[in-house]
Structure formats: C-alpha cells, structure tokens
Enzyme design. Structure first.
Site, mmCIF file in Angstrom:
data_model
loop_
_atom_site.group_PDB
_atom_site.id
_atom_site.type_symbol
_atom_site.label_atom_id
_atom_site.label_comp_id
_atom_site.label_asym_id
_atom_site.label_seq_id
_atom_site.Cartn_x
_atom_site.Cartn_y
_atom_site.Cartn_z
ATOM 1 N N GLY A 183 -24.200 38.524 -37.325
ATOM 2 C CA GLY A 183 -24.578 37.649 -35.988
ATOM 3 C C GLY A 183 -25.485 36.298 -36.581
ATOM 4 O O GLY A 183 -25.298 35.991 -37.453
ATOM 5 N N GLY B 115 -27.907 37.216 -39.046
ATOM 6 C CA GLY B 115 -27.104 37.789 -40.330
ATOM 7 C C GLY B 115 -26.570 36.831 -41.223
ATOM 8 O O GLY B 115 -26.542 36.458 -42.250
ATOM 9 N N ASP C 72 -20.203 44.501 -40.355
ATOM 10 C CA ASP C 72 -20.300 44.144 -38.772
ATOM 11 C C ASP C 72 -19.282 45.325 -38.096
ATOM 12 O O ASP C 72 -18.580 45.969 -38.988
ATOM 13 C CB ASP C 72 -19.890 42.933 -38.407
ATOM 14 C CG ASP C 72 -20.792 42.567 -37.013
ATOM 15 O OD1 ASP C 72 -20.357 43.086 -36.052
ATOM 16 O OD2 ASP C 72 -21.515 41.534 -36.972
ATOM 17 N N ARG D 163 -33.721 48.995 -18.847
ATOM 18 C CA ARG D 163 -34.790 49.089 -20.316
ATOM 19 C C ARG D 163 -33.825 50.451 -20.985
ATOM 20 O O ARG D 163 -33.762 50.479 -22.132
ATOM 21 C CB ARG D 163 -36.003 49.481 -20.109
ATOM 22 C CG ARG D 163 -36.947 49.654 -21.282
ATOM 23 C CD ARG D 163 -38.272 49.702 -20.940
ATOM 24 N NE ARG D 163 -38.881 50.181 -22.029
ATOM 25 C CZ ARG D 163 -39.515 49.655 -23.116
ATOM 26 N NH1 ARG D 163 -39.344 48.485 -23.198
ATOM 27 N NH2 ARG D 163 -40.277 50.322 -23.953
ATOM 28 N N ASN E 188 -34.675 44.736 -32.471
ATOM 29 C CA ASN E 188 -35.460 45.331 -31.642
ATOM 30 C C ASN E 188 -35.050 45.970 -30.926
ATOM 31 O O ASN E 188 -33.955 46.325 -30.482
ATOM 32 C CB ASN E 188 -36.027 43.760 -30.967
ATOM 33 C CG ASN E 188 -36.611 42.950 -31.511
ATOM 34 O OD1 ASN E 188 -37.811 43.464 -32.203
ATOM 35 N ND2 ASN E 188 -36.649 41.573 -31.556
ATOM 36 N N ARG F 174 -45.290 32.351 -37.536
ATOM 37 C CA ARG F 174 -45.469 31.610 -36.269
ATOM 38 C C ARG F 174 -46.857 31.248 -35.970
ATOM 39 O O ARG F 174 -47.338 30.071 -35.507
ATOM 40 C CB ARG F 174 -44.737 32.401 -35.101
ATOM 41 C CG ARG F 174 -43.543 32.562 -35.028
ATOM 42 C CD ARG F 174 -42.861 33.558 -33.925
ATOM 43 N NE ARG F 174 -41.610 33.495 -33.803
ATOM 44 C CZ ARG F 174 -40.830 34.333 -33.371
ATOM 45 N NH1 ARG F 174 -41.368 35.553 -32.893
ATOM 46 N NH2 ARG F 174 -39.557 34.219 -33.138
ATOM 47 N N HIS G 69 -44.653 44.298 -32.792
ATOM 48 C CA HIS G 69 -43.812 43.159 -32.553
ATOM 49 C C HIS G 69 -43.563 42.784 -30.975
ATOM 50 O O HIS G 69 -42.666 43.084 -30.572
ATOM 51 C CB HIS G 69 -42.581 43.250 -33.263
ATOM 52 C CG HIS G 69 -41.864 41.942 -33.368
ATOM 53 N ND1 HIS G 69 -42.433 40.744 -33.667
ATOM 54 C CD2 HIS G 69 -40.523 41.702 -32.968
ATOM 55 C CE1 HIS G 69 -41.599 39.800 -33.718
ATOM 56 N NE2 HIS G 69 -40.407 40.275 -33.257
HETATM 57 N N1 APR Z 1 -23.007 48.126 -37.041
HETATM 58 C C1 APR Z 1 -23.041 46.850 -37.569
HETATM 59 N N2 APR Z 1 -23.181 45.662 -36.716
HETATM 60 C C2 APR Z 1 -23.316 45.796 -35.464
HETATM 61 C C3 APR Z 1 -23.138 47.162 -34.833
HETATM 62 C C4 APR Z 1 -22.981 48.209 -35.429
HETATM 63 N N3 APR Z 1 -23.133 49.700 -34.993
HETATM 64 N N4 APR Z 1 -23.401 46.940 -33.338
HETATM 65 C C5 APR Z 1 -23.422 45.526 -33.367
HETATM 66 N N5 APR Z 1 -23.447 44.801 -34.445
HETATM 67 C C6 APR Z 1 -23.368 43.375 -34.691
HETATM 68 C C7 APR Z 1 -22.927 42.621 -33.722
HETATM 69 O O1 APR Z 1 -21.142 42.595 -33.644
HETATM 70 C C8 APR Z 1 -23.378 41.158 -33.885
HETATM 71 O O2 APR Z 1 -22.539 40.412 -34.900
HETATM 72 O O3 APR Z 1 -24.763 43.135 -34.980
HETATM 73 C C9 APR Z 1 -24.799 41.368 -34.662
HETATM 74 C C10 APR Z 1 -25.949 41.156 -33.962
HETATM 75 O O4 APR Z 1 -25.944 39.540 -34.030
HETATM 76 P P1 APR Z 1 -26.494 38.935 -32.733
HETATM 77 O O5 APR Z 1 -26.212 39.398 -31.427
HETATM 78 O O6 APR Z 1 -26.137 37.637 -32.962
HETATM 79 O O7 APR Z 1 -28.300 39.171 -32.794
HETATM 80 P P2 APR Z 1 -29.002 38.232 -33.734
HETATM 81 O O8 APR Z 1 -29.538 37.253 -32.949
HETATM 82 O O9 APR Z 1 -28.699 38.352 -35.113
HETATM 83 O O10 APR Z 1 -30.324 39.333 -33.826
HETATM 84 C C11 APR Z 1 -30.239 40.771 -34.039
HETATM 85 O O11 APR Z 1 -32.350 41.163 -34.501
HETATM 86 O O12 APR Z 1 -34.470 39.993 -33.972
HETATM 87 C C12 APR Z 1 -33.516 40.980 -33.736
HETATM 88 O O13 APR Z 1 -33.796 40.792 -31.198
HETATM 89 C C13 APR Z 1 -32.961 40.783 -32.272
HETATM 90 O O14 APR Z 1 -32.158 43.054 -32.167
HETATM 91 C C14 APR Z 1 -31.819 41.514 -32.348
HETATM 92 C C15 APR Z 1 -31.281 41.591 -33.896
#
Ligand code: APR
Length: 312
Positions: free
Chosen positions: A11, A14, A33, A90, A122, A153, A177
C-alpha cells in the site's frame, strides 16, 4: 548474489519502501499483497522497473500474492494492514489486525524462516508482540519500527524550532508508539551542546507534545490514511543497518527480557542493529521522572497486549 527484500503489504508505505530499496540498490524486491490487490502491486513493481533507467539502479522488482515467492528473503518488512472503517470498534480493529498479522507471520515462517523481520503495522507494540508469538523466531530476528520514526519526528521538530540543521540534533525516544512515548530532552544534544542549555522549558514541552501527537497531526491533515514517507524511510534505515552490518544504534520495539526492568514485552528501546539483527539493547540510566514515564508507557502497551492475548 543480490540480497532479497520482501515487502509484505504494497500500500502507501509498501510502495515507498519499494522505491527507496530500489534506489539504494539494496537488492531484489518482492512486494506481496492480498489476491484482491495483486494487480496493483504488480503494476507498482513494473512501474518501478520502468523507472530504473533514470533512477539508475539494477534490481528485479515483482508483485505477488503467493508466499512461495518470498522464499529465501533476507529481510521482510511488514506493512500489511487495513484502514479503519467507519463504525469499527477498537475490538473489531484488533480482531482484523491480529488476523492479518497471524496470516503474515505464518506465511513468513513457512517461506522465509531466516529473514530479519521489521514490523510497521499498528498498533505497533502489540502487533510486533503477536508476530513474535506466532513465528516463535529468535528475539534478535524481530523488531518493531516505531522509535526510529518517533525520533526522526522529534529531531525534525527541534530543528524547526531552533532553526538549525536536523543533522546536528541527536536524541532518542523510548517507549510505546503512541501518546505515552518518552522523548528524552535531558539526553538530547545540538552539535554536542545539551538541548537543555540552549532551549527553554516551553520550547521543549512544545516539541515533546508535538512528537507524541505527530502521527495524529498527519492523519488530521490527510483526512484519510496515515503517514507513509517518514515511516518508510525509518524502516529502510533499520533494514540497511542489518543488510550492510552498519551497526547503527536505533530506537526500535525489541523484546525486553530484563532490560529497563521489562520482561516479555516489545517496547521502544535503543537497539544495536547489525548483521545479527537486534544484536543488543543498550540501557540508559534514567532519571526518576523518566522512569515514571517509562512505567506509564509500559502500562499502556501491556494493556493492548493483554487485549490481543484474548484473541490467540
Ligand atoms: N497480507 C498482505 N497484505 C495485506 C494483508 C495480508 N493479510 N491484508 C492487507 N494487506 C495489504 C492491503 O491490501 C494494503 O495494500 O496491506 C496494505 C496496507 O496498505 P495501506 O492501507 O496503504 O496502509 P499503509 O499506509 O501502507 O500503512 C500500513 O503501517 O504505519 C502502519 O498504521 C499503519 O498499520 C498501518 C500499516
């Protein structure tokens, strides 16, 4: 032979991780993913391959939803997660996240059991704990990326307030955190000069407060989603120290077994990161008020971990 970097979650964070790892020629990169999102990650991987001539790097970058493709990875960086939906409690959120981290932990354990693992998902301290419980990996092989970002930060805010180069600010942030994290102004220096000699208490309090709320400040500005540039860079710093045996001392959520009087919990502490992973936790002699703050952050982390334990 190039190193292999597996990014679990392609995401927001990533994709920046993939770009930074490519630009730094850290190795070949696999972005994994869920099947529903495999085409976008394949597209991002291809886009990065097409950026290589101008980015001036050689790396094979691929997208997948098959854990077999991460076999032999030297390092796994985990950002798999799901944005909070309206109406989610939550408990709903924890159930969802524990399920995601469990799937990821099993996939890594089966396919890349020797990889050094950096968890970003998180609630960080509880997710890295869960990941470690499920993989059963040695403690040096698992770290949560939080303190490196919190410290970045803190340093940035100090540089802004003091109007000096961020490069000259050295300091650290301990603890969980979240809002209970423990920045340490007493031990912060600006080009070797103690922060407390050149900044008044108001400035220090303002920076400490902003650091604690920094994640929320970004979320409020974005409206949707959370920070991604700075978390990605922070994880890359840890990854590079491991892959290149740089022996950096970086704050991270490591399994404490006696250090700081903590037993069996992952909490943000200064870690020596080498080719052995978390080679050592460095101990600071804390002042009484700092000890009290650490106890408060520990309590907050323990509470979330206890909630998680009810799910597995
Ligand atoms: N296996 C692999 N990937 C997964 C799974 C899984 N079981 N479930 C969800 N994903 C993928 C989603 O499809 C998405 O592409 O994880 C990715 C998460 O990306 P975003 O929603 O864009 O989140 P992002 O901003 O990258 O943050 C990810 O890191 O800092 C923390 O709080 C933040 O928990 C969050 C994480």
């Amino acid at each position: 032979m190039r190193k292999k970097i597996a990014l679990i979650g392609g995401g927001q964070i990533g994709q920046i991780l993939a770009m930074l790892a490519a630009q730094k020629e850290m190795g070949d990169i696999v972005v994994l993913d869920i099947p529903d999102y495999v085409n976008p990650v394949k597209g991002k991987a291809l886009d990065l391959m097409e950026m290589a001539p101008h980015g001036n790097y050689d790396a094979e970058i691929t997208g997948t939803s098959d854990y077999k493709d991460i076999a032999g990875a030297d390092i796994c960086i985990i950002t798999a997660g799901k944005p909070r939906q309206a109406g989610m409690t939550r408990e709903d959120l924890l159930t969802t996240y524990i399920k995601i981290i469990s799937d990821v932990a099993k996939g890594i354990k089966e396919n890349a059991p020797d990889a050094f693992c950096i968890v970003l998902t998180n609630p960080l301290d509880a997710m890295v704990y869960t990941f470690h419980q499920i993989t059963g990996f040695p403690k040096n092989q698992v770290i949560g990326m939080a303190g490196t970002l919190d410290t970045a930060r803190y340093r940035s805010f100090l540089a802004m307030e003091l109007n000096v180069s961020v490069a000259d600010i050295a300091g650290t942030v301990l603890g969980g955190h979240g809002p209970t994290m423990v920045p340490l102004p007493r031990l912060t220096t600006v080009g070797g000069v103690p922060l407390t000699d050149i900044a008044d208490q108001d400035l220090i309090d303002r920076v400490v407060d902003r650091t604690r709320k920094a994640g929320t400040e970004i979320v409020q500005l974005f409206g949707k989603g959370s920070a991604f540039f700075s978390p990605a860079w922070s994880a890359i710093v840890i990854a590079e120290s491991y892959l290149k045996d740089k022996r950096r001392v970086l704050p991270g959520a490591a399994l404490c077994e006696g250090e700081y009087g903590i037993n069996g919990l992952f909490l943000g502490v200064p870690c020596l990161i080498s080719a052995k992973g978390v080679e050592k936790i460095l101990q600071i002699t804390l002042a009484e008020d700092e000890k009290a703050r650490l106890a408060a952050t520990l309590e907050a982390v323990q509470k979330t971990v206890d909630e998680c334990k009810t799910y597995f």
